[in-house]
Write an enzyme that holds these catalytic residues in place. Sequence first.
Site, PDB file in Angstrom:
ATOM      1  CG  HIS A   6      21.952  12.104  73.237  1.00  0.00           C
ATOM      2  ND1 HIS A   6      22.001  11.222  74.280  1.00  0.00           N
ATOM      3  CD2 HIS A   6      21.449  13.260  73.758  1.00  0.00           C
ATOM      4  CE1 HIS A   6      21.554  11.798  75.375  1.00  0.00           C
ATOM      5  NE2 HIS A   6      21.215  13.034  75.089  1.00  0.00           N
ATOM      6  NE  ARG A  10      15.368  22.877  75.769  1.00  0.00           N
ATOM      7  CZ  ARG A  10      16.623  22.972  76.202  1.00  0.00           C
ATOM      8  NH1 ARG A  10      17.561  23.497  75.414  1.00  0.00           N
ATOM      9  NH2 ARG A  10      16.953  22.542  77.401  1.00  0.00           N
ATOM     10  CD  GLU A  57      17.423  14.133  74.323  1.00  0.00           C
ATOM     11  OE1 GLU A  57      16.617  14.701  75.077  1.00  0.00           O
ATOM     12  OE2 GLU A  57      18.555  13.768  74.688  1.00  0.00           O
ATOM     13  CG  ASN A  61      10.282  21.127  76.310  1.00  0.00           C
ATOM     14  OD1 ASN A  61      10.332  20.307  77.215  1.00  0.00           O
ATOM     15  ND2 ASN A  61      11.374  21.608  75.729  1.00  0.00           N
ATOM     16  CG  HIS A  75      27.770  23.593  61.418  1.00  0.00           C
ATOM     17  ND1 HIS A  75      28.770  24.520  61.541  1.00  0.00           N
ATOM     18  CD2 HIS A  75      28.354  22.464  60.943  1.00  0.00           C
ATOM     19  CE1 HIS A  75      29.919  23.986  61.155  1.00  0.00           C
ATOM     20  NE2 HIS A  75      29.697  22.729  60.792  1.00  0.00           N
ATOM     21  CD  GLU A 123      30.387  21.548  57.002  1.00  0.00           C
ATOM     22  OE1 GLU A 123      31.289  21.750  56.176  1.00  0.00           O
ATOM     23  OE2 GLU A 123      30.588  21.479  58.231  1.00  0.00           O
TER      24      GLU A 123
END
Length: 128
Positions: A6, A10, A57, A61, A75, A123
């Site tokens: 993965h 964030r 993922e 937070n 990207h 993209e």
Amino acid sequence: MAQFLHTMLRVGDLQRSLDFYTKGFGMMEIRRRDVPDGKYTLAFVGYGPEESNTLLELTYNYGTEAYDQGTAFGHLAIGVPDVYATTETLRGLGAKVTREPGPVKFGTTVIAFVEDPDGYKIELVQRA
């Protein structure tokens, strides 16, 4: 055998990002892990089971609404059947289009660039 599992981003608003990737790209939420003691939630999205697919993922937070992305990240690239239609769908979801759909310079592959709700560049690549 090694496998690419993965990529983690964030995010400042988990539901907003989940909506963007599931509604805009047709991804599914594969699994989620909420860790109240650690003050974070992980949501994994993708196109199929993690045993045979690379996932994205999304890490939220608690209490953090924005991140400084720096200059190292480039990207994500996602293959789609129709770059023009996908761009319009994403625009309708509030995505910022930074390069309108069209062929690459000196080539024929159709691409576009958009930004997700947290400003990560994506993209779009035309795939049959």
